[in-house]
Design a protein around this motif. Structure first.
Motif, PDB file in Angstrom:
ATOM      1  N   PRO A   1       0.797  -1.236   0.000  1.00  0.00           N
ATOM      2  CA  PRO A   1       0.000   0.000   0.000  1.00  0.00           C
ATOM      3  C   PRO A   1       0.826   1.282   0.000  1.00  0.00           C
ATOM      4  N   GLN A   2       2.080   1.230   0.484  1.00  0.00           N
ATOM      5  CA  GLN A   2       2.891   2.451   0.558  1.00  0.00           C
ATOM      6  C   GLN A   2       3.994   2.507  -0.496  1.00  0.00           C
ATOM      7  N   LEU A   3       4.075   1.509  -1.353  1.00  0.00           N
ATOM      8  CA  LEU A   3       5.180   1.462  -2.304  1.00  0.00           C
ATOM      9  C   LEU A   3       5.147   2.647  -3.267  1.00  0.00           C
ATOM     10  N   SER A   4       3.963   3.012  -3.741  1.00  0.00           N
ATOM     11  CA  SER A   4       3.871   4.138  -4.674  1.00  0.00           C
ATOM     12  C   SER A   4       4.394   5.417  -4.037  1.00  0.00           C
ATOM     13  N   GLU A   5       4.032   5.667  -2.782  1.00  0.00           N
ATOM     14  CA  GLU A   5       4.505   6.866  -2.095  1.00  0.00           C
ATOM     15  C   GLU A   5       5.999   6.791  -1.815  1.00  0.00           C
ATOM     16  N   LEU A   6       6.517   5.594  -1.517  1.00  0.00           N
ATOM     17  CA  LEU A   6       7.956   5.436  -1.327  1.00  0.00           C
ATOM     18  C   LEU A   6       8.712   5.803  -2.602  1.00  0.00           C
ATOM     19  N   LEU A   7       8.214   5.335  -3.728  1.00  0.00           N
ATOM     20  CA  LEU A   7       8.873   5.630  -4.998  1.00  0.00           C
ATOM     21  C   LEU A   7       8.805   7.122  -5.315  1.00  0.00           C
ATOM     22  N   ASP A   8       7.669   7.740  -5.009  1.00  0.00           N
ATOM     23  CA  ASP A   8       7.547   9.182  -5.243  1.00  0.00           C
ATOM     24  C   ASP A   8       8.482   9.976  -4.332  1.00  0.00           C
ATOM     25  N   GLU A   9       8.634   9.494  -3.102  1.00  0.00           N
ATOM     26  CA  GLU A   9       9.447  10.220  -2.128  1.00  0.00           C
ATOM     27  C   GLU A   9      10.940  10.115  -2.441  1.00  0.00           C
TER      28      GLU A   9
ATOM     29  N   ARG B   1      12.358   8.541  -5.367  1.00  0.00           N
ATOM     30  CA  ARG B   1      12.606   8.645  -6.811  1.00  0.00           C
ATOM     31  C   ARG B   1      13.853   7.880  -7.283  1.00  0.00           C
ATOM     32  N   PRO B   2      13.919   6.583  -7.035  1.00  0.00           N
ATOM     33  CA  PRO B   2      15.026   5.814  -7.613  1.00  0.00           C
ATOM     34  C   PRO B   2      14.868   5.741  -9.131  1.00  0.00           C
ATOM     35  N   THR B   3      15.968   5.614  -9.843  1.00  0.00           N
ATOM     36  CA  THR B   3      15.942   5.538 -11.301  1.00  0.00           C
ATOM     37  C   THR B   3      16.655   4.277 -11.759  1.00  0.00           C
ATOM     38  N   ALA B   4      16.304   3.821 -12.944  1.00  0.00           N
ATOM     39  CA  ALA B   4      16.930   2.624 -13.500  1.00  0.00           C
ATOM     40  C   ALA B   4      16.591   2.525 -14.976  1.00  0.00           C
TER      41      ALA B   4
ATOM     42  N   LEU C   1       3.310  -0.982 -11.499  1.00  0.00           N
ATOM     43  CA  LEU C   1       3.614   0.233 -10.748  1.00  0.00           C
ATOM     44  C   LEU C   1       5.085   0.604 -10.910  1.00  0.00           C
ATOM     45  N   LEU C   2       5.981  -0.364 -10.780  1.00  0.00           N
ATOM     46  CA  LEU C   2       7.408  -0.096 -10.924  1.00  0.00           C
ATOM     47  C   LEU C   2       7.739   0.372 -12.337  1.00  0.00           C
ATOM     48  N   ALA C   3       7.157  -0.281 -13.335  1.00  0.00           N
ATOM     49  CA  ALA C   3       7.416   0.113 -14.718  1.00  0.00           C
ATOM     50  C   ALA C   3       6.953   1.536 -14.974  1.00  0.00           C
ATOM     51  N   ARG C   4       5.811   1.890 -14.415  1.00  0.00           N
ATOM     52  CA  ARG C   4       5.248   3.228 -14.641  1.00  0.00           C
ATOM     53  C   ARG C   4       6.028   4.295 -13.884  1.00  0.00           C
ATOM     54  N   LYS C   5       6.352   4.031 -12.626  1.00  0.00           N
ATOM     55  CA  LYS C   5       7.029   5.036 -11.807  1.00  0.00           C
ATOM     56  C   LYS C   5       8.475   5.252 -12.247  1.00  0.00           C
ATOM     57  N   LEU C   6       9.149   4.187 -12.688  1.00  0.00           N
ATOM     58  CA  LEU C   6      10.551   4.303 -13.068  1.00  0.00           C
ATOM     59  C   LEU C   6      10.722   4.504 -14.569  1.00  0.00           C
ATOM     60  N   ASP C   7       9.617   4.405 -15.317  1.00  0.00           N
ATOM     61  CA  ASP C   7       9.690   4.511 -16.773  1.00  0.00           C
ATOM     62  C   ASP C   7      10.740   3.553 -17.317  1.00  0.00           C
ATOM     63  N   ALA C   8      10.645   2.293 -16.886  1.00  0.00           N
ATOM     64  CA  ALA C   8      11.621   1.278 -17.276  1.00  0.00           C
ATOM     65  C   ALA C   8      10.902  -0.058 -17.449  1.00  0.00           C
ATOM     66  N   PRO C   9      11.335  -0.877 -18.396  1.00  0.00           N
ATOM     67  CA  PRO C   9      10.722  -2.196 -18.559  1.00  0.00           C
ATOM     68  C   PRO C   9      11.057  -3.104 -17.385  1.00  0.00           C
ATOM     69  N   VAL C  10      10.186  -4.069 -17.142  1.00  0.00           N
ATOM     70  CA  VAL C  10      10.359  -5.010 -16.037  1.00  0.00           C
ATOM     71  C   VAL C  10      10.649  -6.398 -16.593  1.00  0.00           C
ATOM     72  N   LEU C  11      11.704  -6.997 -16.091  1.00  0.00           N
ATOM     73  CA  LEU C  11      12.088  -8.364 -16.405  1.00  0.00           C
ATOM     74  C   LEU C  11      11.875  -9.189 -15.139  1.00  0.00           C
ATOM     75  N   PHE C  12      11.491 -10.462 -15.294  1.00  0.00           N
ATOM     76  CA  PHE C  12      11.162 -11.295 -14.137  1.00  0.00           C
ATOM     77  C   PHE C  12      12.158 -12.444 -14.011  1.00  0.00           C
ATOM     78  N   PHE C  13      12.591 -12.677 -12.778  1.00  0.00           N
ATOM     79  CA  PHE C  13      13.356 -13.891 -12.496  1.00  0.00           C
ATOM     80  C   PHE C  13      13.157 -14.274 -11.043  1.00  0.00           C
ATOM     81  N   GLY C  14      12.625 -15.463 -10.818  1.00  0.00           N
ATOM     82  CA  GLY C  14      12.418 -15.962  -9.470  1.00  0.00           C
ATOM     83  C   GLY C  14      12.934 -17.380  -9.336  1.00  0.00           C
ATOM     84  N   THR C  15      13.013 -17.862  -8.113  1.00  0.00           N
ATOM     85  CA  THR C  15      13.518 -19.207  -7.845  1.00  0.00           C
ATOM     86  C   THR C  15      12.488 -20.067  -7.123  1.00  0.00           C
ATOM     87  N   GLY C  16      11.223 -19.660  -7.158  1.00  0.00           N
ATOM     88  CA  GLY C  16      10.186 -20.463  -6.544  1.00  0.00           C
ATOM     89  C   GLY C  16       9.679 -21.531  -7.497  1.00  0.00           C
TER      90      GLY C  16
END
Length: 464
Positions: free
Chosen positions: A161-169, A171-174, A407-422
């Motif tokens: 619930p607070q991730l969007s505000e954290l990103l706005d506060e 402003r990490p870039t990638a 949300l991450l793609a929109r806030k950072l204006d960057a594509p998202v790639l996925f990799f997990g180990t589950g």
């Protein structure tokens, strides 16, 4: 270099397991006030590990009791910048339902580590840390070949619930986001995830009598909220397994022409799926394969139903209230606001007039679906790294769950790639959650090779 990476990780297998066991002992359960201090301890544990690894900048963003860990190691000015996303909070667990080990007393046996968070997602985070260590050891570098930022939040299991505000506060870039809170298809048949479904949660309460009333006094004419709720739930799907909300499928974007053949190429049998997922039988929307239903089609599930005397002796009363929680999984094309409106209208049109109700749709914690641009150069780079890491060909898949990828793609204006180990058999959110150590090691090897390959494939100066 691949053999050096595997040799390094094999030599440090016990260290990885020890770190995972130590971290899982911290009860970082999301959403429970009595566990808030342990979520903070979990964040501080990770921050310490990152500093010891060599990250020159590490912070704990402790915003309103949901501490996120942020770190960056940016010493490659001619290379891209990648932000790794994951989470360190975990779901609640009931000790009495765990048979292998108590949920926060992790143990290794049979090549697996058991405990809450071993797979979802502390193990995935540690695969990244050991991937960086192996990358540095195999290359002899003093810093990664690309610029790495890491954001591990502390309330993903509560819907971020607070991730969007954290990103706005902050402003990490990638240039690229690497999202690590997903599954692989099979330990012997790894597949590269190209997207996640969205998620909307809803709660409905149906009100019958003004209070619980002895059934012997009113049985027959009294409105029964359990019956009405059951009728409503039964009407959610038609006889072909399709969701009955009007317009539910109107905006669904069909997957690319290549995606369905890619899913069909994955090794699949009902017997294997039922054994690994422990789901008893196969159902869902007719006209689509099981993997298409999981990764390319929307769905509605009922997660809880409650009414009457759930514990203790029955009072033989018609209950005043019956409730149910719903989870709606969406796919590209569908939007939170549109699906929420469809649900509200359907309930209003379908529920009987002898009861009252309240429907709550949690739009503030809903997550939109996301698909990785399939032609992005990093997809091929990760594919090659996975082939080296797992020593096998790599297929294509999706992820049946959600997450804040859009949300991450929109806030950072960057594509998202996925990799997990589950893996499906890791029992996320269930009793006896566990992770396969060999998969963690293969995942760490994948990531160790990914950083060098990415630097070679994208030598232009980073934009961000």
């Amino acid at each position: 270099m691949t053999s050096d990476i595997h040799a390094y990780l094999d030599a440090h297998r016990r260290d990885l397991i020890a770190e995972l066991i130590g971290w899982v002992r911290i009860r970082s359960v999301a959403g429970l006030p009595e566990r808030a201090v342990e979520v903070l301890r979990s964040a501080n544990w990770l921050a310490g590990q990152l500093r010891d690894l060599g990250f020159p900048e590490v912070q704990v963003w402790n915003r309103e009791g949901a501490p996120a860990v942020y770190a960056q190691w940016c010493e490659a000015p001619d290379a891209p910048t990648v932000l790794i996303y994951s989470h360190h909070d975990v779901r609640a667990a009931k000790d009495e339902q765990w048979e292998e080990t108590p949920p926060f007393e992790p143990a290794e046996r049979g090549g697996r580590v058991y405990g809450r968070g071993t797979s979802d997602a502390k193990g995935q985070v540690l695969a990244h840390l050991w991937g960086i260590r192996a990358h540095l050891a195999a290359t002899g570098r003093s810093a990664p070949a690309v610029n790495i930022k890491l954001l591990v939040e502390g309330e993903e299991e509560a819907g971020s619930p607070q991730l969007s505000e954290l990103l706005d506060e902050h402003r990490p870039t990638a240039d690229l986001v690497l999202f690590s809170d997903t599954l692989l298809w099979h330990r012997e048949h790894p597949a590269l995830c190209l997207g996640v479904r969205g998620m909307i949660s809803a709660q409905i309460e149906v009100y019958g009598p003004l209070r619980d009333v002895h059934s012997g006094a009113v049985s027959g004419p009294a409105p029964n909220p359990v019956v009405e709720l059951s009728r409503l739930i039964a009407a959610l799907h038609d006889d072909k397994g399709r969701v009955t909300l009007p317009g539910f499928y109107d905006d669904v974007t069909e997957p690319s022409e290549r995606f369905r053949p890619e899913l069909a190429a994955l090794p699949y049998s009902d017997e294997d799926w039922l054994a690994r997922s422990e789901t008893r039988s196969v159902g869902g929307e007719e006209g689509f394969t099981v993997l298409e239903r999981l990764w390319a089609r929307p769905a509605v599930e009922v997660l809880t139903v409650a009414a009457g005397d759930l514990t203790g002796a029955s009072r033989a009363a018609v209950p005043a209230v019956a409730s149910a929680s719903l989870s709606i999984r969406t796919v590209p094309g569908q939007r939170i606001a549109g699906v929420a409106a469809q649900l509200r209208k359907w309930v209003a049109d379908t529920i009987g007039d002898r009861v009252e109700y309240q429907l709550t749709v949690s739009e503030e914690t809903a997550q939109e679906p996301y698909r990785t641009p399939p032609e992005h150069p990093a997809v091929a780079v990760l594919d090659a790294a996975m082939r080296d890491g797992f020593g096998r060909p790599v297929g294509r898949m999706g992820n049946a769950g959600g997450g804040p990828a859009e949300l991450l793609a929109r806030k950072l204006d960057a594509p998202v790639l996925f990799f997990g180990t589950g893996l499906p058999e890791d029992r996320w959110h269930d009793s006896d959650e566990s992770v396969a150590v060999e998969v963690l090691l293969a995942g760490a090897a994948t990531l160790a090779g990914f950083w060098s390959r990415l630097a070679e494939a994208t030598p232009a100066p980073a934009r961000k």
